[in-house]
Design a protein around this motif. Structure first.
Motif, PDB file in Angstrom:
ATOM      1  N   PRO A  17      45.886  44.403  45.231  1.00 30.67           N
ATOM      2  CA  PRO A  17      47.229  44.277  44.666  1.00 30.67           C
ATOM      3  C   PRO A  17      48.237  43.790  45.711  1.00 30.67           C
ATOM      4  CG  PRO A  17      46.269  46.403  44.128  1.00 30.67           C
ATOM      5  CD  PRO A  17      45.376  45.772  45.155  1.00 30.67           C
ATOM      6  N   ARG A  18      49.217  43.052  45.231  1.00 31.78           N
ATOM      7  CA  ARG A  18      50.289  42.555  46.089  1.00 31.78           C
ATOM      8  C   ARG A  18      51.030  43.705  46.776  1.00 31.78           C
ATOM      9  NH1 ARG A  18      54.785  39.027  43.077  1.00 31.78           N
ATOM     10  NH2 ARG A  18      55.337  41.076  42.288  1.00 31.78           N
ATOM     11  N   ASN A  19      51.391  43.531  48.011  1.00 32.42           N
ATOM     12  CA  ASN A  19      52.215  44.481  48.797  1.00 32.42           C
ATOM     13  C   ASN A  19      51.513  45.803  49.145  1.00 32.42           C
ATOM     14  OD1 ASN A  19      54.206  42.587  48.207  1.00 32.42           O
ATOM     15  ND2 ASN A  19      55.480  43.946  46.983  1.00 32.42           N
ATOM     16  N   LEU A  20      50.262  46.025  48.705  1.00 31.19           N
ATOM     17  CA  LEU A  20      49.668  47.364  48.852  1.00 31.19           C
ATOM     18  C   LEU A  20      48.532  47.429  49.870  1.00 31.19           C
ATOM     19  CD1 LEU A  20      49.477  48.591  45.150  1.00 31.19           C
ATOM     20  CD2 LEU A  20      51.386  48.691  46.746  1.00 31.19           C
ATOM     21  N   THR A  21      48.258  48.663  50.325  1.00 30.49           N
ATOM     22  CA  THR A  21      47.127  48.941  51.209  1.00 30.49           C
ATOM     23  C   THR A  21      46.394  50.166  50.670  1.00 30.49           C
ATOM     24  OG1 THR A  21      48.601  50.311  52.536  1.00 30.49           O
ATOM     25  CG2 THR A  21      48.230  48.061  53.299  1.00 30.49           C
ATOM     26  N   GLN A  22      45.162  50.424  51.181  1.00 28.00           N
ATOM     27  CA  GLN A  22      44.386  51.550  50.639  1.00 28.00           C
ATOM     28  C   GLN A  22      45.016  52.903  50.943  1.00 28.00           C
ATOM     29  OE1 GLN A  22      40.632  53.043  51.309  1.00 28.00           O
ATOM     30  NE2 GLN A  22      39.741  52.268  49.426  1.00 28.00           N
TER      31      GLN A  22
END
Lengths: 353, 353
Positions: free
Chosen positions: B344-349
């Protein structure tokens, strides 16, 4: 055309200083109400029940109650108490259930209170703008009589019911003098908040063509963020969302881009962490509005700044100060899109089942 | 292109039956954990703390706790405990604070637990997919080891942590046998839910070009509705919202039109009232998906029907049964729009501050 659309909403937003003053003074006159329904230390469970905007008020009221009285309180949608009681409350606890409803006629809150009136350890109360309403007949109610409105959307009614309830909470708190003083200051300053709010909202709405607006806040401010979101949604039918400020970083921020307006209602307690989120959203391209007690170097980055005042005061009392800007933001967005703010699509003033 | 996008998410959704089974069995093996952290009747305040999807899990866990144990429980964003503690909890109460985090490394939950570890009457615990994580070191944690994932978005991790916690709650409830049996049934049936969910989601996503999707549910189902909403938002960056089912009628429904998909996660307890809302949304032009324990004449109007099963069982245990459809709905919407569901855009785990 624009001259005649939304006349009720516009006037009612501007009338909130008087409605707040009256609600504050009325609560002071009803000290025995506060002692009976808020001041009883034997009560184990205090519920604030509402629907839509009234649920969002309930969130701010419950946060104020917990913070100022150091006892448990829960905000609930009325429909939760009515339909899924086992999942949300404890029947066996000594309980005060406080309905929140502008009209006092919303089917869900009336039915929800009615459904628990026979429970042995439960007492019912309310806060409304109509002393003769069905809800007020079920439970002794605080009344904000200048909160009564013609528009479908709630503006001064909401602000004044919150202030009335906060005043009642202040009356029975250990720091009564301090909280009453800050509420008095809030009421005095709301005239200025209305004036500034109108100008700032008009400027923000014309700054860009936003295709979505996000409202962020925590605790007492979260109720206000939810309300700002609903005002805009009702009046303009545009894409609007609200989240706890730090919650927004956990997934939802994936929607932020240069067509997004992000409005952050900053609490003094969590100012640094919330402003960090605001800056991150600006980095993704968003237009960022910061509302906080006072501007500082740390807010210089913001595309617009809304002062909420009460420097040195509590975040709970400050919550209502952000409302005029949010209400006007919804209003001017509606006009820009050619919608009538007084008559949202699909909606009516009182929601009946 | 589509063949290689979202391989992790797709596989992880399909692996949830095994992850649920392992989480259920692990909780049965940890009965002393349940007795210590959930079964102590002297505890006055039980908190389930998470961020984003983990907060939504916490909502479902807290609803299950209240309903099955008849004692108070509260779901909170971790950031609320960390930053605005006075507004959300009672420091003086005998408390169990349970962190919820897939990785056990999310900064907010770790800092939130750390911030209260010295309070005299507080005990810390957790639920995670990683036994060696920072959170698990702060508080004795239930572990769903098959919940560990490669995708940024949470799917089987979320479903299995809920089932693990519900199993632990069941173990210390008065109706232990009954709740364990229904959870066992749920776990057995999840294979079928995954198979049906994939087909139904694919069909719903191709039925129309929606420009917004709304997820509705109450109580334990509200946590799942919020999660379905976030999955879609993260994976597709489209307009998605979630509300309590009856809450949606109080303002937010003004956004509903023929480009709207409304997904209602019906609880047995409130079936009639929730289906009435669903029909109203169809009248405004929406495409309506109903998820309920079993189809009936009262659901014949729905544009699509998702079976959640466990007829005669509880709404709490049934909540997880709606997840595969919701997860696939997000996944197929992402593919339709050319987004990669895994990234997803802008996200990290893991969200760090």
């Amino acid at each position: 055309m624009k001259e005649i659309m939304g006349v009720h909403t516009y006037r009612e937003i501007s009338e909130q200083p008087q409605a707040l003053k009256e609600a504050y003074e009325e609560a002071l006159r009803r000290k025995e109400w506060a002692e009976t329904y808020l001041g009883d230390a034997e009560v184990q469970q205090t519920l604030f029940l509402g629907s839509g905007s009234s649920y969002y008020q309930a969130i701010t009221m419950a946060a104020t109650y917990r913070s100022w009285l150091k006892r448990p309180a829960t905000a609930l949608p009325s429909s939760d108490l009515l339909l899924i009681r086992e999942q949300v409350v404890l029947e066996q606890s000594r309980t005060v259930a406080i309905g929140v409803s502008r009209s006092g006629e919303s089917t869900e809150v009336v039915k929800a209170l009615d459904s628990v009136k026979e429970l042995p350890d439960w007492r019912l109360a309310g806060v409304t703008c109509y002393a003769e309403s069905s809800m007020a007949k079920l439970g002794d109610s605080l009344v904000s009589k200048l909160g009564a409105e013609k528009s479908t959307v709630m503006t001064k009614s909401l602000a004044s019911m919150i202030v009335g309830m906060q005043t009642a909470i202040a009356l029975v708190s250990d720091r009564s003098g301090e909280h009453l003083q800050e509420l008095d200051q809030l009421v005095q300053a709301q005239e200025e908040r209305v004036r500034e709010g109108e100008q700032l909202a008009q400027a923000a709405v014309s700054a860009r063509n936003f295709d979505r607006t996000v409202f962020l806040g925590m605790g007492a401010m979260f109720g206000i963020a939810e309300e700002g979101c609903l005002k805009l949604k009702e009046m303009s039918n545009t894409w609007t969302e609200s989240f706890g400020t730090l919650e927004f970083r956990h997934g939802p921020k994936s929607i932020v881009d240069q067509h997004t307006c992000v409005i952050v209602l900053v609490s003094d307690r969590s100012r640094e962490a919330e402003l960090k989120v605001a800056r991150e959203m600006q980095d993704y391209g968003a237009y960022v509005v910061v509302a906080a007690s006072a501007a500082g170097e740390d807010t210089a980055f913001a595309d617009a700044f809304v002062e909420t005042g009460l420097v040195g005061g509590s975040d709970e009392a400050r919550a209502v100060a952000a409302l005029p800007f949010l209400q006007y933001y919804g209003y001017f967005t509606a006009l820009k899109r050619g919608n009538n703010p007084d008559e949202p699509r699909n909606l009516t003033q009182v929601v009946l089942i």
